[in-house]
Design a protein around this motif. Structure first.
Motif, PDB file in Angstrom:
ATOM      1  N   ASN A 251       1.007  -0.910  -0.117  1.00 43.34           N
ATOM      2  CA  ASN A 251      -0.374  -0.129  -0.027  1.00 43.34           C
ATOM      3  C   ASN A 251       1.050   1.627  -0.423  1.00 43.34           C
ATOM      4  O   ASN A 251       0.826   1.863  -0.527  1.00 43.34           O
ATOM      5  CB  ASN A 251      -0.930  -0.314   1.363  1.00 43.34           C
ATOM      6  CG  ASN A 251      -2.431  -0.731   0.940  1.00 43.34           C
ATOM      7  OD1 ASN A 251      -1.824  -1.714   0.578  1.00 43.34           O
ATOM      8  ND2 ASN A 251      -2.545  -1.678   1.985  1.00 43.34           N
ATOM      9  N   LYS A 285     -14.026   1.899  -2.167  1.00 46.77           N
ATOM     10  CA  LYS A 285     -13.091   1.384  -1.496  1.00 46.77           C
ATOM     11  C   LYS A 285     -13.219   1.305   0.439  1.00 46.77           C
ATOM     12  O   LYS A 285     -13.059   0.665   0.622  1.00 46.77           O
ATOM     13  CB  LYS A 285     -11.514   1.395  -1.621  1.00 46.77           C
ATOM     14  CG  LYS A 285     -10.500   0.781  -1.231  1.00 46.77           C
ATOM     15  CD  LYS A 285      -9.312   0.955  -1.684  1.00 46.77           C
ATOM     16  CE  LYS A 285      -8.185  -0.093  -0.963  1.00 46.77           C
ATOM     17  NZ  LYS A 285      -7.011   0.428  -1.720  1.00 46.77           N
ATOM     18  N   ASN A 289     -14.256  -2.133   2.153  1.00 44.20           N
ATOM     19  CA  ASN A 289     -13.469  -2.393   2.819  1.00 44.20           C
ATOM     20  C   ASN A 289     -15.044  -3.080   4.070  1.00 44.20           C
ATOM     21  O   ASN A 289     -14.537  -3.546   5.549  1.00 44.20           O
ATOM     22  CB  ASN A 289     -12.602  -1.530   3.623  1.00 44.20           C
ATOM     23  CG  ASN A 289     -11.254  -1.309   2.539  1.00 44.20           C
ATOM     24  OD1 ASN A 289     -11.210  -2.764   1.607  1.00 44.20           O
ATOM     25  ND2 ASN A 289     -10.855  -0.516   1.814  1.00 44.20           N
ATOM     26  N   ASN A 292     -15.607  -5.893   4.013  1.00 43.37           N
ATOM     27  CA  ASN A 292     -13.796  -6.806   4.259  1.00 43.37           C
ATOM     28  C   ASN A 292     -13.885  -7.576   5.352  1.00 43.37           C
ATOM     29  O   ASN A 292     -13.918  -8.339   6.486  1.00 43.37           O
ATOM     30  CB  ASN A 292     -13.183  -6.532   3.273  1.00 43.37           C
ATOM     31  CG  ASN A 292     -13.091  -6.581   2.291  1.00 43.37           C
ATOM     32  OD1 ASN A 292     -13.747  -6.725   1.499  1.00 43.37           O
ATOM     33  ND2 ASN A 292     -12.412  -5.865   1.888  1.00 43.37           N
ATOM     34  N   ASN A 366      -9.052  -4.124  -8.802  1.00 41.92           N
ATOM     35  CA  ASN A 366      -9.132  -4.752  -7.886  1.00 41.92           C
ATOM     36  C   ASN A 366     -10.222  -5.067  -7.047  1.00 41.92           C
ATOM     37  O   ASN A 366      -9.490  -6.406  -6.252  1.00 41.92           O
ATOM     38  CB  ASN A 366      -8.547  -3.275  -6.983  1.00 41.92           C
ATOM     39  CG  ASN A 366      -8.501  -3.165  -5.979  1.00 41.92           C
ATOM     40  OD1 ASN A 366      -8.895  -2.879  -4.479  1.00 41.92           O
ATOM     41  ND2 ASN A 366      -7.092  -3.551  -5.688  1.00 41.92           N
ATOM     42  N   ASN A 367     -11.482  -5.234  -6.977  1.00 38.91           N
ATOM     43  CA  ASN A 367     -12.546  -6.226  -6.167  1.00 38.91           C
ATOM     44  C   ASN A 367     -12.245  -6.698  -6.027  1.00 38.91           C
ATOM     45  O   ASN A 367     -12.971  -7.508  -6.194  1.00 38.91           O
ATOM     46  CB  ASN A 367     -13.108  -4.589  -6.373  1.00 38.91           C
ATOM     47  CG  ASN A 367     -14.575  -4.845  -5.268  1.00 38.91           C
ATOM     48  OD1 ASN A 367     -14.494  -4.940  -4.381  1.00 38.91           O
ATOM     49  ND2 ASN A 367     -15.786  -4.867  -6.041  1.00 38.91           N
ATOM     50  N   TRP A 369     -10.774  -9.341  -6.929  1.00 44.16           N
ATOM     51  CA  TRP A 369      -9.849 -10.229  -5.689  1.00 44.16           C
ATOM     52  C   TRP A 369      -9.756  -9.352  -3.834  1.00 44.16           C
ATOM     53  O   TRP A 369      -9.877 -10.424  -3.565  1.00 44.16           O
ATOM     54  CB  TRP A 369      -8.492 -10.449  -6.060  1.00 44.16           C
ATOM     55  CG  TRP A 369      -8.011  -8.905  -6.525  1.00 44.16           C
ATOM     56  CD1 TRP A 369      -7.408  -8.217  -7.357  1.00 44.16           C
ATOM     57  CD2 TRP A 369      -6.920  -8.761  -4.924  1.00 44.16           C
ATOM     58  NE1 TRP A 369      -6.704  -6.611  -6.823  1.00 44.16           N
ATOM     59  CE2 TRP A 369      -6.006  -7.438  -5.506  1.00 44.16           C
ATOM     60  CE3 TRP A 369      -6.722  -8.620  -4.036  1.00 44.16           C
ATOM     61  CZ2 TRP A 369      -5.404  -5.985  -5.060  1.00 44.16           C
ATOM     62  CZ3 TRP A 369      -5.954  -7.781  -2.813  1.00 44.16           C
ATOM     63  CH2 TRP A 369      -5.526  -7.258  -2.953  1.00 44.16           C
ATOM     64  N   ASN A 370     -10.187  -8.349  -4.008  1.00 43.54           N
ATOM     65  CA  ASN A 370     -10.089  -7.895  -2.759  1.00 43.54           C
ATOM     66  C   ASN A 370     -10.902  -7.995  -1.616  1.00 43.54           C
ATOM     67  O   ASN A 370     -10.355  -8.966  -0.769  1.00 43.54           O
ATOM     68  CB  ASN A 370     -10.782  -6.597  -2.644  1.00 43.54           C
ATOM     69  CG  ASN A 370     -10.148  -5.285  -0.950  1.00 43.54           C
ATOM     70  OD1 ASN A 370      -9.505  -6.270  -0.537  1.00 43.54           O
ATOM     71  ND2 ASN A 370     -10.539  -4.331  -1.835  1.00 43.54           N
ATOM     72  N   THR A 371     -12.355  -8.940  -1.639  1.00 46.20           N
ATOM     73  CA  THR A 371     -12.763  -9.049  -0.346  1.00 46.20           C
ATOM     74  C   THR A 371     -12.516 -10.665  -0.320  1.00 46.20           C
ATOM     75  O   THR A 371     -12.048 -11.460   0.101  1.00 46.20           O
ATOM     76  CB  THR A 371     -14.375  -9.030  -1.341  1.00 46.20           C
ATOM     77  OG1 THR A 371     -14.874  -7.739  -1.488  1.00 46.20           O
ATOM     78  CG2 THR A 371     -15.305  -9.984  -0.272  1.00 46.20           C
ATOM     79  N   SER A 373      -9.790 -11.680  -0.371  1.00 45.88           N
ATOM     80  CA  SER A 373      -8.811 -12.261   0.348  1.00 45.88           C
ATOM     81  C   SER A 373      -8.865 -12.279   1.333  1.00 45.88           C
ATOM     82  O   SER A 373      -7.531 -12.981   2.355  1.00 45.88           O
ATOM     83  CB  SER A 373      -7.439 -11.166  -0.532  1.00 45.88           C
ATOM     84  OG  SER A 373      -8.226  -9.799   0.057  1.00 45.88           O
ATOM     85  N   TYR A 389       1.759 -10.195  -3.955  1.00 39.45           N
ATOM     86  CA  TYR A 389       1.424  -8.710  -3.577  1.00 39.45           C
ATOM     87  C   TYR A 389       2.248  -7.453  -4.351  1.00 39.45           C
ATOM     88  O   TYR A 389       2.024  -6.427  -4.423  1.00 39.45           O
ATOM     89  CB  TYR A 389       0.255  -8.248  -2.930  1.00 39.45           C
ATOM     90  CG  TYR A 389      -0.245  -6.793  -2.355  1.00 39.45           C
ATOM     91  CD1 TYR A 389      -1.546  -6.138  -3.924  1.00 39.45           C
ATOM     92  CD2 TYR A 389       0.482  -5.997  -1.150  1.00 39.45           C
ATOM     93  CE1 TYR A 389      -1.799  -4.889  -2.739  1.00 39.45           C
ATOM     94  CE2 TYR A 389      -0.035  -4.646  -1.408  1.00 39.45           C
ATOM     95  CZ  TYR A 389      -1.372  -4.051  -1.737  1.00 39.45           C
ATOM     96  OH  TYR A 389      -2.471  -3.083  -1.528  1.00 39.45           O
ATOM     97  N   GLU A 421      -2.968  -5.214 -10.969  1.00 38.97           N
ATOM     98  CA  GLU A 421      -4.487  -5.947 -10.374  1.00 38.97           C
ATOM     99  C   GLU A 421      -5.179  -7.179 -11.445  1.00 38.97           C
ATOM    100  O   GLU A 421      -5.496  -8.023 -10.585  1.00 38.97           O
ATOM    101  CB  GLU A 421      -5.496  -4.743 -10.425  1.00 38.97           C
ATOM    102  CG  GLU A 421      -4.989  -3.483  -9.774  1.00 38.97           C
ATOM    103  CD  GLU A 421      -4.947  -3.413  -8.439  1.00 38.97           C
ATOM    104  OE1 GLU A 421      -5.285  -4.767  -7.484  1.00 38.97           O
ATOM    105  OE2 GLU A 421      -4.960  -2.919  -7.668  1.00 38.97           O
TER     106      GLU A 421
END
Length: 464
Positions: A251, A285, A289, A292, A366-367, A369-371, A373, A389, A421
């Protein structure tokens, strides 16, 4: 879709996930307040060059969020899993070891920070515009202390998480953020110096930590006060802890890397444009999040109980909801982004539609895979993903740097993140499906069925 989510939360308000969502919705309001009020207020009260210096210093301090070696995140998962297994002595040991480890790390970080600032000129290294060396150095130390305070205040969250009271931790954390926003607003209106503003800004997290110690002691009483460093425990958590570092590192590389590149090649005005547009996208985001963060504790507890049917249910539904929510809000921002931007910033920063569109496309990838992960992160099975990453982030920053030399548009520079991504999306979905004992075919079939049902519901609602 948004009404359906809110209705689902309302109907299940006593369920831990629903409580977590309520607490995180409060966090969304706080973040919205932060974005809507602070950015234009900074632009009104400060010169653009000073705001640029603040962006550089505050974003660079994110690097120190990884100095706990990821032990906070790994120990929180470990505590919840062991608590679900009924191994309470192991729970107490991991908390005590964490306090000592973070204390040692904090002392080392502060000493190294002071040494670094004494030897090097922070103004020339970060290409600051208005702050001199003494001001910038003191602000950097204070921001480092702020990050370290956050590490300590996170340790008691392990107890909240295991007791299915993570919503309380989220609420306390978000309430602290409200106070921090008020402090910044008050400092700007009273025209306090940047040093005084940051000094006062550091106080709420200290109070938060003291209260959490008091409150969590009522929920779970530590069973082992004669502290002994548990080498076996530290060895067991070493790899997942170390690789949790990769997320704040990635990040920080992404945020600071793009900030430095744009500031260097395009100047402070372009940096403000990029930063404010990214802030608008980050509102999406924040919503994702919140999903998540709400399911994370339940994944860890379900994994500790070996309840894979629960994990499959959580994974499929959280991924679908986050994807649909992200897509819906993205379309809204594409249509109304220009008007939001003008109303929000009052014409202080020019709107750039191509930059907005590029950042939305990148974020939607990005979204994907984000959740998903969260499955890997909440079970301490994230090590390879974390390394990938960082690798993909370095790839994106490297491409951005090459593009900045050869193009004159920051939109092309922002688009450089799409390759990394895409790689992450393919890897994380595959691994998360495997870990939950799901099937890729069944996962896709369930996803398509949900899409069809929602399309049908939309058609029916239009007829009504």
């Amino acid at each position: 879709m948004i009404k359906k989510i809110l209705r689902l939360i309302k109907d299940n308000k006593k369920v831990p996930i629903a409580k977590n969502m309520y607490a995180n919705l409060f966090g969304i309001i706080v973040n919205l307040l932060n974005q809507i009020v602070l950015v234009p207020l900074f632009l009104i009260m400060w010169p653009i060059e000073l705001y640029g210096d603040w962006i550089i210093l505050s974003s660079f301090s994110v690097f120190f969020s990884m100095t706990d070696l990821g032990f906070n995140s790994a120990s929180m998962n470990y505590f919840s899993i062991k608590y679900a297994e009924g191994k309470y002595t192991a729970c107490s040991k991991v908390i005590l070891n964490n306090y000592v480890l973070i204390s040692v790390i904090s002392v080392c970080v502060l000493l190294l920070t002071v040494a670094f600032l004494c030897v090097f000129d922070i103004v020339s290294i970060f290409d600051l515009h208005l702050l001199d060396k003494s001001e910038a150095s003191l602000i950097f130390i204070l921001l480092t202390c702020y990050v370290l305070e956050g590490m300590f205040s996170t340790i008691p969250n392990a107890i909240y998480m295991a007791k299915s009271k993570m919503h309380k931790a989220y609420f306390l954390d978000n309430l602290t953020r409200v106070i921090e926003v008020i402090i910044i607003i008050g400092s700007l209106l009273l025209r306090l110096s940047l040093i005084w503003m940051v000094t006062i800004y550091c106080l709420p997290k200290i109070i938060l930590f003291i209260y959490k110690l008091y409150d969590t002691n009522k929920l779970y009483h530590l069973r082992d006060f004669h502290f002994v460093i548990d080498k076996v425990l530290l060895k067991e958590l070493f790899v997942p802890s170390l690789t949790f570092m990769t997320f704040p590192l990635g990040n920080a590389l992404m945020i600071q890397g793009f900030n430095i590149i744009i500031n260097t090649f395009f100047g402070a005005s372009s940096l403000i444009l990029f930063s404010t547009t990214r802030t608008l996208i980050n509102f999406i985001k924040t919503l994702i999040n919140s999903i998540n963060a709400s399911v994370w504790p339940e994944f860890a507890l379900a994994y500790g109980r070996k309840d894979f049917s629960r994990m499959i249910f959580l994974h499929r539904n959280s991924v679908f909801i986050s994807n649909m929510l992200c897509l819906t809000i993205s379309i809204f921002i594409i249509v109304f982004g220009k008007y939001i931007f003008q109303l929000w910033l009052q014409g202080k920063v020019d709107f750039n539609f191509s930059l907005l569109l590029v950042l939305i496309i990148v974020f939607n990838i990005n979204n994907l895979w984000n959740t998903s992960s969260v499955v890997l992160a909440s079970t301490n099975k994230h090590s390879k993903f974390g390394l990938l990453y960082v690798g993909c982030t370095l790839l994106s920053v490297g491409i951005a740097c090459l593009l900045s030399v050869n193009v004159e548009s920051i939109s092309f520079v922002a688009f450089s993140a799409i390759i990394g991504e895409s790689i992450l999306a393919l890897y994380v979905l595959k691994k998360s499906i495997f870990l939950t004992h799901d099937s890729a075919n069944l996962f896709v079939k369930d996803y398509v069925d949900k899409v069809r049902k929602n399309i049908l519901l939309v058609k029916v609602s239009k007829k009504i």
